[in-house]
Design a protein around this motif. Structure first.
Motif, PDB file in Angstrom:
ATOM      1  N   ILE A 160      -5.541  12.724  -2.073  1.00  0.00           N
ATOM      2  CA  ILE A 160      -4.210  13.073  -2.538  1.00  0.00           C
ATOM      3  C   ILE A 160      -3.901  14.480  -2.047  1.00  0.00           C
ATOM      4  O   ILE A 160      -4.701  15.399  -2.237  1.00  0.00           O
ATOM      5  CB  ILE A 160      -4.142  13.054  -4.081  1.00  0.00           C
ATOM      6  N   GLU A 161      -2.743  14.670  -1.415  1.00  0.00           N
ATOM      7  CA  GLU A 161      -2.367  15.997  -0.941  1.00  0.00           C
ATOM      8  C   GLU A 161      -1.186  16.507  -1.757  1.00  0.00           C
ATOM      9  O   GLU A 161      -0.160  15.833  -1.877  1.00  0.00           O
ATOM     10  CB  GLU A 161      -1.986  15.969   0.542  1.00  0.00           C
ATOM     11  N   VAL A 162      -1.336  17.697  -2.335  1.00  0.00           N
ATOM     12  CA  VAL A 162      -0.286  18.280  -3.165  1.00  0.00           C
ATOM     13  C   VAL A 162       0.018  19.698  -2.694  1.00  0.00           C
ATOM     14  O   VAL A 162      -0.800  20.329  -2.013  1.00  0.00           O
ATOM     15  CB  VAL A 162      -0.692  18.309  -4.658  1.00  0.00           C
ATOM     16  N   GLU A 163       1.179  20.169  -3.075  1.00  0.00           N
ATOM     17  CA  GLU A 163       1.531  21.569  -2.825  1.00  0.00           C
ATOM     18  C   GLU A 163       1.603  22.283  -4.160  1.00  0.00           C
ATOM     19  O   GLU A 163       2.282  21.829  -5.086  1.00  0.00           O
ATOM     20  CB  GLU A 163       2.879  21.669  -2.117  1.00  0.00           C
ATOM     21  N   ILE A 164       0.878  23.379  -4.267  1.00  0.00           N
ATOM     22  CA  ILE A 164       0.852  24.141  -5.501  1.00  0.00           C
ATOM     23  C   ILE A 164       0.711  25.626  -5.163  1.00  0.00           C
ATOM     24  O   ILE A 164      -0.091  25.996  -4.299  1.00  0.00           O
ATOM     25  CB  ILE A 164      -0.301  23.669  -6.426  1.00  0.00           C
ATOM     26  N   ARG A 165       1.557  26.432  -5.770  1.00  0.00           N
ATOM     27  CA  ARG A 165       1.575  27.882  -5.528  1.00  0.00           C
ATOM     28  C   ARG A 165       1.719  28.215  -4.032  1.00  0.00           C
ATOM     29  O   ARG A 165       1.106  29.149  -3.517  1.00  0.00           O
ATOM     30  CB  ARG A 165       0.317  28.536  -6.094  1.00  0.00           C
TER      31      ARG A 165
END
Length: 241
Positions: free
Chosen positions: A216-221
């Motif tokens: 799973i690839e997410v964008e955070i900060r």
């Protein structure tokens, strides 16, 4: 306390079945429900109309039924109890895997919320059932499992339940955003996620959800982070839509 005590077992079974068959809350056909529950299609249609009138599903002839927020929440609760019971029957009592599903079905409707919480503690906050299906998050107002354990003697009537429906990272749609609301697991899981910048309250956007067991690839900060499914199933998001 039992948050679903006013519902019949039959209604719970229907909602649980729709939840299990649905993908990203897309409509589930009458035929699929009939086949899964081994009930005549005409009887399924009649029940779906009833569930629609009571606000548990949105039913459209020839398309099927999709859970409303109300129905989704109930379905997740009963699914959680079912999969926790499967873990208990398999891991603690040693019952053979082919027999645990039916036994859990018989027990899930009478399992109180107090017993569910105690069972989760006993099993060390499992993330999946013996068939490797994810166990939904609990409904109690905790941000981590560690908080729940520290307050193990607190009455759940006083603790209360969340107002929102949470999704695990693996349930989110691509480009969907939200905030981290609950992390399941012990302090080691929490620490591992903190090292990635994934903390309670942090805004997050799903970038890519690979099929099956992919990452799973997410964008955070402002950074992109890839997570294995084993840990992504334990991060729960209050989504924005």
């Amino acid at each position: 306390m039992n948050l679903m005590k006013h519902l019949s077992e039959n209604i719970e079974e229907y909602l649980e079945t729709i939840y299990r068959l649905s993908d990203s809350r897309k409509p589930v056909t009458t035929t699929d429900i009939s086949r899964e529950m081994k009930i005549a299609p005409a009887s399924v249609t009649q029940m779906l109309k009833k569930l629609d009138s009571n606000g548990y599903v949105k039913y459209s002839p020839y398309r099927g039924a999709v859970l409303t927020d109300r129905g989704y929440r109930i379905a997740r609760r009963i699914t959680r109890k079912h999969r926790l019971l499967e873990r208990f029957l398999h891991d603690v009592l040693g019952i053979k895997r082919e027999r645990i599903h039916r036994q859990a079905c018989e027990m899930e409707h009478s399992l109180s919320d107090d017993a569910e919480r105690a069972l989760c503690h006993l099993l060390n906050m499992p993330g999946e059932c013996p068939d490797e299906k994810p166990i939904p998050a609990c409904e109690f107002k905790f941000q981590t499992c560690e908080e729940c354990i520290e307050m193990k003697d607190a009455d759940i009537e006083e603790i209360g339940c969340r107002d929102e429906n949470l999704k695990s990272l693996t349930e989110m749609d691509e480009n969907q955003s939200g905030r981290v609301s609950f992390i399941r697991g012990d302090y080691r899981v929490v620490r591992r996620l903190m090292d990635m910048g994934i903390t309670i309250g942090a805004p997050l956007t799903m970038i890519k959800r690979a099929p099956l067991s992919g990452p799973i690839e997410v964008e955070i900060r402002g950074s992109r982070v890839a997570l294995g499914r084993d840990i992504a199933d334990n991060v729960f998001i209050e989504t924005e839509g």
